[in-house]
Write an enzyme that holds these catalytic residues in place. Structure first.
Site, PDB file in Angstrom:
ATOM      1  N   ILE A   1      24.967  -7.621  55.557  1.00 25.38           N
ATOM      2  CA  ILE A   1      24.763  -6.478  54.000  1.00 25.38           C
ATOM      3  C   ILE A   1      23.251  -6.765  53.984  1.00 25.38           C
ATOM      4  O   ILE A   1      22.290  -7.570  53.708  1.00 25.38           O
ATOM      5  CB  ILE A   1      25.424  -7.498  53.041  1.00 25.38           C
ATOM      6  CG1 ILE A   1      26.510  -7.858  53.655  1.00 25.38           C
ATOM      7  CG2 ILE A   1      25.953  -7.022  51.827  1.00 25.38           C
ATOM      8  CD1 ILE A   1      27.930  -7.142  53.505  1.00 25.38           C
TER       9      ILE A   1
ATOM     10  N   GLY B   1      17.498 -21.100  63.514  1.00 26.81           N
ATOM     11  CA  GLY B   1      17.252 -19.880  62.472  1.00 26.81           C
ATOM     12  C   GLY B   1      17.304 -20.692  61.130  1.00 26.81           C
ATOM     13  O   GLY B   1      18.742 -19.992  61.153  1.00 26.81           O
ATOM     14  N   ALA B   2      17.235 -20.262  60.208  1.00 29.00           N
ATOM     15  CA  ALA B   2      17.057 -19.604  58.880  1.00 29.00           C
ATOM     16  C   ALA B   2      17.427 -18.748  58.356  1.00 29.00           C
ATOM     17  O   ALA B   2      16.717 -17.247  59.249  1.00 29.00           O
ATOM     18  CB  ALA B   2      15.862 -20.332  57.524  1.00 29.00           C
TER      19      ALA B   2
ATOM     20  N   ASN C   1      15.190 -17.050  55.770  1.00 26.35           N
ATOM     21  CA  ASN C   1      14.190 -16.158  55.321  1.00 26.35           C
ATOM     22  C   ASN C   1      13.223 -15.556  55.368  1.00 26.35           C
ATOM     23  O   ASN C   1      12.838 -14.894  54.970  1.00 26.35           O
ATOM     24  CB  ASN C   1      13.040 -17.853  54.101  1.00 26.35           C
ATOM     25  CG  ASN C   1      12.678 -18.835  55.017  1.00 26.35           C
ATOM     26  OD1 ASN C   1      13.432 -19.039  55.696  1.00 26.35           O
ATOM     27  ND2 ASN C   1      12.204 -19.451  54.776  1.00 26.35           N
TER      28      ASN C   1
ATOM     29  N   GLU D   1      23.114 -16.236  60.283  1.00 27.29           N
ATOM     30  CA  GLU D   1      24.354 -15.788  59.428  1.00 27.29           C
ATOM     31  C   GLU D   1      24.441 -14.351  59.037  1.00 27.29           C
ATOM     32  O   GLU D   1      24.580 -13.134  58.954  1.00 27.29           O
ATOM     33  CB  GLU D   1      25.757 -16.363  59.555  1.00 27.29           C
ATOM     34  CG  GLU D   1      26.868 -15.550  58.630  1.00 27.29           C
ATOM     35  CD  GLU D   1      26.318 -16.550  57.315  1.00 27.29           C
ATOM     36  OE1 GLU D   1      26.211 -18.015  57.752  1.00 27.29           O
ATOM     37  OE2 GLU D   1      26.956 -16.350  56.252  1.00 27.29           O
TER      38      GLU D   1
ATOM     39  N   GLU E   1      12.927 -28.278  61.087  1.00 27.02           N
ATOM     40  CA  GLU E   1      11.634 -28.029  59.961  1.00 27.02           C
ATOM     41  C   GLU E   1      12.729 -27.598  58.379  1.00 27.02           C
ATOM     42  O   GLU E   1      13.427 -27.092  58.658  1.00 27.02           O
ATOM     43  CB  GLU E   1      11.488 -26.414  60.735  1.00 27.02           C
ATOM     44  CG  GLU E   1      10.153 -26.559  61.357  1.00 27.02           C
ATOM     45  CD  GLU E   1       8.805 -26.849  60.995  1.00 27.02           C
ATOM     46  OE1 GLU E   1       8.863 -27.592  59.945  1.00 27.02           O
ATOM     47  OE2 GLU E   1       8.175 -27.541  62.193  1.00 27.02           O
TER      48      GLU E   1
ATOM     49  N   GLY F   1      13.221 -28.634  54.136  1.00 25.32           N
ATOM     50  CA  GLY F   1      13.580 -27.915  53.154  1.00 25.32           C
ATOM     51  C   GLY F   1      11.994 -28.893  52.392  1.00 25.32           C
ATOM     52  O   GLY F   1      11.900 -29.440  52.910  1.00 25.32           O
TER      53      GLY F   1
ATOM     54  N   CYS G   1       9.553 -22.351  52.598  1.00 27.38           N
ATOM     55  CA  CYS G   1      10.312 -23.692  52.724  1.00 27.38           C
ATOM     56  C   CYS G   1       9.200 -24.622  51.869  1.00 27.38           C
ATOM     57  O   CYS G   1       9.444 -25.666  51.503  1.00 27.38           O
ATOM     58  CB  CYS G   1      10.426 -24.074  53.890  1.00 27.38           C
ATOM     59  SG  CYS G   1       9.384 -23.581  54.922  1.00 27.38           S
TER      60      CYS G   1
ATOM     61  N   GLU H   1       6.010 -27.329  64.922  1.00 29.02           N
ATOM     62  CA  GLU H   1       6.012 -25.440  64.802  1.00 29.02           C
ATOM     63  C   GLU H   1       4.508 -25.440  65.100  1.00 29.02           C
ATOM     64  O   GLU H   1       3.394 -25.608  64.239  1.00 29.02           O
ATOM     65  CB  GLU H   1       6.618 -24.418  65.127  1.00 29.02           C
ATOM     66  CG  GLU H   1       7.745 -25.443  64.324  1.00 29.02           C
ATOM     67  CD  GLU H   1       9.220 -24.477  64.483  1.00 29.02           C
ATOM     68  OE1 GLU H   1       9.037 -23.455  62.930  1.00 29.02           O
ATOM     69  OE2 GLU H   1      10.122 -23.952  65.332  1.00 29.02           O
TER      70      GLU H   1
HETATM   71  P1  NDP Z   1      20.988 -23.688  56.758  1.00 27.29           P
HETATM   72  O1  NDP Z   1      20.962 -24.813  56.876  1.00 27.29           O
HETATM   73  O2  NDP Z   1      22.655 -23.266  56.102  1.00 27.29           O
HETATM   74  O3  NDP Z   1      21.270 -22.891  58.241  1.00 27.29           O
HETATM   75  C1  NDP Z   1      20.384 -22.868  59.369  1.00 27.29           C
HETATM   76  C2  NDP Z   1      21.293 -22.572  59.990  1.00 27.29           C
HETATM   77  O4  NDP Z   1      21.902 -23.476  61.034  1.00 27.29           O
HETATM   78  C3  NDP Z   1      21.133 -21.581  60.262  1.00 27.29           C
HETATM   79  O5  NDP Z   1      21.413 -20.389  61.545  1.00 27.29           O
HETATM   80  C4  NDP Z   1      22.805 -22.061  59.717  1.00 27.29           C
HETATM   81  O6  NDP Z   1      23.829 -21.365  60.635  1.00 27.29           O
HETATM   82  C5  NDP Z   1      22.606 -23.200  60.700  1.00 27.29           C
HETATM   83  N1  NDP Z   1      24.105 -24.181  60.865  1.00 27.29           N
HETATM   84  C6  NDP Z   1      24.478 -24.851  59.910  1.00 27.29           C
HETATM   85  N2  NDP Z   1      25.023 -25.578  60.102  1.00 27.29           N
HETATM   86  C7  NDP Z   1      24.835 -25.724  61.082  1.00 27.29           C
HETATM   87  C8  NDP Z   1      25.279 -27.353  61.636  1.00 27.29           C
HETATM   88  N3  NDP Z   1      26.147 -27.515  61.731  1.00 27.29           N
HETATM   89  N4  NDP Z   1      25.086 -26.933  62.822  1.00 27.29           N
HETATM   90  C9  NDP Z   1      24.570 -26.230  63.867  1.00 27.29           C
HETATM   91  N5  NDP Z   1      23.920 -25.142  63.276  1.00 27.29           N
HETATM   92  C10 NDP Z   1      24.493 -25.102  62.042  1.00 27.29           C
HETATM   93  O7  NDP Z   1      19.434 -22.906  56.795  1.00 27.29           O
HETATM   94  P2  NDP Z   1      19.428 -21.569  55.624  1.00 27.29           P
HETATM   95  O8  NDP Z   1      19.891 -20.524  56.639  1.00 27.29           O
HETATM   96  O9  NDP Z   1      20.351 -21.336  54.172  1.00 27.29           O
HETATM   97  O10 NDP Z   1      17.668 -21.793  55.047  1.00 27.29           O
HETATM   98  C11 NDP Z   1      17.223 -22.485  53.837  1.00 27.29           C
HETATM   99  C12 NDP Z   1      16.787 -24.046  54.416  1.00 27.29           C
HETATM  100  O11 NDP Z   1      15.980 -23.373  55.805  1.00 27.29           O
HETATM  101  C13 NDP Z   1      16.528 -24.657  52.945  1.00 27.29           C
HETATM  102  O12 NDP Z   1      16.413 -25.343  52.602  1.00 27.29           O
HETATM  103  C14 NDP Z   1      14.223 -24.454  53.144  1.00 27.29           C
HETATM  104  O13 NDP Z   1      14.233 -24.719  53.023  1.00 27.29           O
HETATM  105  C15 NDP Z   1      14.514 -24.431  55.280  1.00 27.29           C
HETATM  106  N6  NDP Z   1      12.842 -23.813  55.246  1.00 27.29           N
HETATM  107  C16 NDP Z   1      12.771 -24.527  56.458  1.00 27.29           C
HETATM  108  C17 NDP Z   1      11.738 -24.374  56.763  1.00 27.29           C
HETATM  109  C18 NDP Z   1      10.728 -25.190  57.634  1.00 27.29           C
HETATM  110  O14 NDP Z   1       9.899 -24.937  58.460  1.00 27.29           O
HETATM  111  N7  NDP Z   1      10.435 -26.703  56.586  1.00 27.29           N
HETATM  112  C19 NDP Z   1      10.944 -22.570  56.756  1.00 27.29           C
HETATM  113  C20 NDP Z   1      12.430 -21.873  56.710  1.00 27.29           C
HETATM  114  C21 NDP Z   1      12.752 -22.368  55.534  1.00 27.29           C
HETATM  115  P3  NDP Z   1      25.050 -19.863  59.359  1.00 27.29           P
HETATM  116  O15 NDP Z   1      23.734 -19.305  59.165  1.00 27.29           O
HETATM  117  O16 NDP Z   1      25.907 -19.872  59.805  1.00 27.29           O
HETATM  118  O17 NDP Z   1      25.545 -20.980  57.911  1.00 27.29           O
END
Ligand code: NDP
Length: 703
Positions: free
Chosen positions: A242, A365-366, A368, A394, A465, A467, A499, A677
């Site tokens: 979306i 990956g996340a 953002n 996702e 990497e 939060g 992050c 990284e």
């Molecule tokens: P999430 O932790 O929700 O998801 C990250 C990825 O992990 C997604 O692809 C997710 O899939 C997958 N995932 C979730 N649960 C599991 C599991 N149990 N096993 C394996 N994979 C899993 O993070 P967000 O996508 O919400 O991103 C935001 C977060 O990322 C913030 O806390 C931010 O600070 C952090 N971040 C850190 C950075 C850094 O370099 N330190 C840089 C950017 C963001 P799905 O999406 O399908 O849930």
């Protein structure tokens, strides 16, 4: 579950079409119920009498009796209200959930979210529970509450797993929610917080779903994507992608299940051997070529990224794709320099080390920085001779597919970089897969813990990497406009979804008023709007669900006494109403214990805190479980280095904020992560050392 002192029960329980008289009656009832919850939290069930409530509310006991009859009536009304508030919160979350799995998560989050999970509400809930067996009215409320939770869970789980399994998993989830909550209350909130409670439940649900949906054929190792079913019956089969700025559907993708992951691993394993056998210079050339292709397609990729993430096109055009390309160029250049070392062991021997690839690695990956994250993970992995399977978040799965296309076009052999799509369950298939040697995750702390736990069974290496809640310290001698610019960059870039953001802005008391005023003026001038408009500076947040979380924390900030300087609300003028837009928000007069100062918000919300003294600010800056980043603004050179050396953070800036050149390693300490990284450091995380002893003389043997 109950609500806490910062949340309000007024909105969720407000009657629609109420007359002014009804409204004032309602307001009085709500006030008495709030007082009852306070009383239960402080003096327990026995101490909560009608007289006590009347005393606290400063009304006559007769008035309390007029509204509620007796004590049981009052408690039942309070209990009923709390249960209804949870139901309303659940409905709000359901409205944003796009899959059965997301609805199950909504139940968990509504029950264990930060707005519920605290000492005050926990104690009130405990008091109710203690009486449920003895008070018929409470028993009824408890039964209805449990029935609702179970039926919600069952109906969604049934769409993912077979009937009997869905019933028992629903019962387990409900029992765990109660159990986690009860343990927290009994440990006086020492043993759990909202985030870890939700992470625990989430990991449990993911684990059970994975076991229940695992394809038996894939388990038996007969992987073939064509022959095997993509999913177990009832599992989520597709991802709707979306545009969060408009609600428009961009794509529908198939979710990859165990069979597809197995096939990807088999392909990667074969491809990796060939890839590692290439010279490192040849590998570097392909990365360089891919970087050129990325640059050539900058505008097209930036637009796709903007449509999927809601980030302004002025950012994605100048940062997202380009920083990915820079990363490929950097590691492409370093590839040829990969080397071990020679060790002199005297005249009869020498030793050397070989830096070898790990094999098949996975990146998760996340949402953002989807393309940038895919590049940051794949470039060093491929440069070192590994094959990578990458799962994007996702919510943002599109640009990783483009990167795979570009790698192919650049000449990367088939299977060396593959993308699998899916939810957390697909990520878990990677973290648990015995054929994968390493996981590099960018995500939340809770996800990091779950990934590390899952990786342990096969002793995978992990780079996490995670939060942050980083401090940005502005001393009284700082260049004020630069410091304000740093704070704006460190809070509002990508609508705050970064992050490393410096969301705790500590400002010396002598300059705080002036600093806040300049912040206000510059924030007021920021343009929030259509992310595709090149003039827009702040776009949409990633999803409705995330926006609700951000707005909830803003409400909490206000309720806890922070002074709202500017922003503080959703923006809905014109076309913005279709998207997830929140105004850049500055809170002043914040305190260290406020939720907005403690929790990662991941939205455009800045908290300004005052300090007086260097020692004090260092201690306060370090008083967090996170340790991702930190910044210092000062013109005193000695102080800058002295303070930075004492800050517990992996990535720091002096007189700037949030720039991340690829040459500098990036990563966190404490709960913000493991490993690095970028920079040369990343090479160490994608290779393993082999030590070789070479004899240069006959063996002197005692046998
Ligand atoms: P999430 O932790 O929700 O998801 C990250 C990825 O992990 C997604 O692809 C997710 O899939 C997958 N995932 C979730 N649960 C599991 C599991 N149990 N096993 C394996 N994979 C899993 O993070 P967000 O996508 O919400 O991103 C935001 C977060 O990322 C913030 O806390 C931010 O600070 C952090 N971040 C850190 C950075 C850094 O370099 N330190 C840089 C950017 C963001 P799905 O999406 O399908 O849930």
């Amino acid at each position: 579950m109950p609500l806490n002192s910062q949340s309000t029960i007024r909105d969720p329980v407000a009657r629609r079409n109420a007359s002014p008289r009804d409204e004032s009656e309602d307001a009085r009832r709500v006030q008495l119920i709030e007082v009852t919850i306070d009383s239960l939290a402080e003096v327990g069930y026995l101490g909560t009498t009608l007289a006590e409530i009347a005393r606290r509310a400063d009304v006559s006991p007769g008035l309390v009796a007029h509204y509620f009859g007796d004590k049981d009536g009052l408690l039942e009304a309070a209990f009923r209200t709390l249960a209804r508030v949870v139901a309303v919160r659940m409905r709000e979350r359901f409205a944003l959930a796009r899959s059965p799995r997301a609805r199950v998560q909504a139940v968990i989050d509504a029950n264990l979210g930060p707005e519920n999970f605290d000492r005050r509400t926990g104690n009130a809930w405990l008091a109710f529970w203690g009486q449920v067996l003895h008070v018929e009215g409470l028993k009824r409320v408890q039964r209805a509450y449990q029935r609702r939770m179970l039926s919600n869970l069952r109906s969604d789980l049934r769409r993912m797993i077979p009937g009997e399994a869905s019933r028992s998993l629903a019962a387990m989830i409900a029992a765990m929610i109660d159990g986690v909550w009860l343990r927290a209350a009994l440990s006086e909130w020492q043993e759990a917080d909202s985030e870890s409670a939700r992470a625990l439940l989430t990991a449990f649900v993911e684990g059970r779903l994975l076991e229940l949906t695992r394809s038996p054929a894939a388990e038996a190792g007969q992987a073939s994507a064509d022959r095997l079913p993509r999913h177990a019956p009832g599992a989520e089969t597709s991802i709707r992608v979306i545009n969060p700025a408009s609600g428009e559907e961009l794509a529908v993708l198939a979710v990859d299940g165990p069979a597809q992951v197995d096939v990807a691993v088999v392909k990667a394993r074969a491809a990796q051997k060939q890839w590692a056998a290439e010279t490192s210079a040849a590998r570097g050339r392909i990365l360089q070529r891919a970087a050129q292709l990325l640059r050539g397609r900058n505008d097209e990729l930036a637009e796709l990224e903007t449509r999927n993430t809601g980030k302004p096109i002025q950012e994605t055009r100048s940062v997202d794709v380009i920083s990915g390309a820079e990363c490929l160029e950097y590691f492409g250049g370093l590839a040829a320099g990969l080397a071990g070392e020679h060790l002199d062991l005297g005249p009869k021997a020498f030793g050397y080390t070989r830096r070898e690839p790990l094999g098949v690695v996975a990146g998760i990956g996340a949402w953002n920085y989807p393309l940038q994250i895919a590049c940051w993970k794949s470039a060093p992995a491929l440069a070192c001779g590994n094959a990578m399977i990458f799962k994007p978040a996702e919510l943002t799965p599109l640009t990783a597919l483009k990167l795979a296309e570009i790698y192919r076009e650049a000449g990367l052999p088939e299977g060396v970089f593959q993308v699998v799509q899916g939810f957390a369950a697909t990520g878990q298939l990677l973290t648990r897969h015995p054929g994968i040697r390493k996981i590099s995750l960018t995500g939340e702390v809770g996800t990091g813990k779950a990934v590390m736990a899952d990786a342990a069974a096969t002793l995978k290496q992990v780079t996490l990497e995670l939060g942050g809640k980083s401090p940005l310290i502005v001393f009284e001698d700082a260049h004020l406009d630069n410091a304000v610019a740093g704070a704006l960059l460190g809070n509002f870039y990508s609508a705050g979804e970064v992050c490393s953001n410096g969301t705790r802005v500590f400002v010396h008391k002598r300059i705080r008023a002036e600093f806040v005023e300049r912040l206000r003026v510059r924030t007021a001038a920021m343009r929030v709007g259509d992310p595709l408009d090149p003039a827009t500076q702040v776009g949409a947040l990633i999803s409705g669900e995330h926006m609700q979380k951000v707005l909830g924390l803003i409400a909490l900030g206000r309720a806890q006494g922070a002074r709202l300087v500017i922003g503080g609300s959703r923006l809905t003028a014109g076309a913005l109403a279709r998207g997830c837009f929140v105004a850049p928000t500055v809170f002043d007069a914040c305190h260290d214990d406020m939720d907005i100062v403690r929790q990662e918000i991941f939205g455009p919300v800045m908290s300004v805190l005052e300090f007086d003294d260097e020692e004090e600010v260092i201690a306060r800056a370090n008083a967090t479980e996170f340790g991702l980043a930190a910044g210092v603004f000062t013109n005193d050179l000695t102080r800058a280095h002295r303070v930075i050396a004492r800050l517990e953070a992996g990535t720091c800036w002096i007189n700037h904020y949030n720039i991340t050149p690829v040459e500098l390693p990036f990563g966190g300490v404490k709960m913000s992560g493991l490993g690095r990284e970028n920079g040369r450091a990343a090479l160490e995380h994608y290779t393993q050392l082999k030590s070789v002893y070479v004899a240069m003389a006959d063996i002197d043997s005692p046998y």
